[in-house]
Design a protein around this motif. Structure first.
Motif, PDB file in Angstrom:
ATOM      1  N   ARG A   1     -33.894 -49.770 -71.967  1.00 42.62           N
ATOM      2  CA  ARG A   1     -34.118 -51.498 -71.687  1.00 42.62           C
ATOM      3  C   ARG A   1     -33.029 -52.291 -70.602  1.00 42.62           C
ATOM      4  O   ARG A   1     -33.492 -53.195 -69.965  1.00 42.62           O
TER       5      ARG A   1
ATOM      6  N   VAL B   1     -42.010 -52.132 -72.070  1.00 47.67           N
ATOM      7  CA  VAL B   1     -42.465 -51.600 -73.046  1.00 47.67           C
ATOM      8  C   VAL B   1     -41.801 -50.203 -73.756  1.00 47.67           C
ATOM      9  O   VAL B   1     -43.079 -50.017 -74.863  1.00 47.67           O
ATOM     10  N   ALA B   2     -42.021 -48.899 -73.274  1.00 47.73           N
ATOM     11  CA  ALA B   2     -41.929 -47.539 -73.170  1.00 47.73           C
ATOM     12  C   ALA B   2     -40.949 -46.960 -72.658  1.00 47.73           C
ATOM     13  O   ALA B   2     -40.903 -47.920 -71.394  1.00 47.73           O
ATOM     14  N   GLY B   3     -39.916 -46.353 -73.248  1.00 46.77           N
ATOM     15  CA  GLY B   3     -38.918 -45.449 -72.785  1.00 46.77           C
ATOM     16  C   GLY B   3     -38.012 -44.718 -72.846  1.00 46.77           C
ATOM     17  O   GLY B   3     -38.052 -45.037 -74.112  1.00 46.77           O
TER      18      GLY B   3
ATOM     19  N   MET C   1     -38.254 -48.854 -77.398  1.00 48.81           N
ATOM     20  CA  MET C   1     -37.716 -48.511 -76.816  1.00 48.81           C
ATOM     21  C   MET C   1     -36.024 -48.485 -76.750  1.00 48.81           C
ATOM     22  O   MET C   1     -35.482 -49.386 -77.699  1.00 48.81           O
ATOM     23  N   GLU C   2     -35.515 -47.448 -76.229  1.00 46.54           N
ATOM     24  CA  GLU C   2     -34.186 -47.454 -76.668  1.00 46.54           C
ATOM     25  C   GLU C   2     -33.339 -48.227 -76.299  1.00 46.54           C
ATOM     26  O   GLU C   2     -33.592 -49.072 -75.085  1.00 46.54           O
TER      27      GLU C   2
END
Length: 127
Positions: free
Chosen positions: A6, A122-124, A1-2
């Motif tokens: 975060r 966890v993701a994005g 994830m970037e």
């Protein structure tokens, strides 16, 4: 994830409108206008959603940097627009998406409305 994704923090709030819809609308518009012109630069967006026939109001507030949320809270706490907002709506439920600093978390807990914290991204991505 970037990394930028975060650092974001999103608060999803439910409020109970305690004043007439037009009074609430005028009050919230004044608060949002001041936030747009004078608020912390990391406040990316703030949206309120409501219907005249319903006392439940939804709000989505997103910050680019979770470390600046407390600066935002300190800033608005003295504003007459914020005090007026608390006079026309009361927080009912807050869900936190992202890692909020302990001081800001403690401040939110004083309102006894935080129902859930989703702290671990966890993701994005962020465009």
């Amino acid at each position: 994830m970037e990394q930028a994704a975060r650092e974001r923090i999103t608060l999803v709030e439910v409020l109970e409108r305690t004043a007439a819809f037009d009074v609430f609308t005028a009050t919230i518009q004044a608060a949002v206008q001041r936030l747009e012109t004078e608020g912390v630069s990391t406040l990316l967006s703030i949206q309120f959603h409501a219907r005249p026939e319903d006392t439940e109001v939804g709000a989505v507030i997103t910050f680019a940097d979770s470390r600046r949320v407390m600066e935002h809270i300190r800033m608005i706490s003295g504003w007459p627009e914020f005090k007026a907002l608390l006079g026309v709506a009361k927080p009912v439920d807050v869900r936190v998406y992202g890692r909020l600093g302990e001081e800001a978390h403690a401040w939110l807990r004083t309102m006894n409305v935080v129902s859930k914290v989703f702290e671990s991204p966890v993701a994005g991505f962020v465009r």
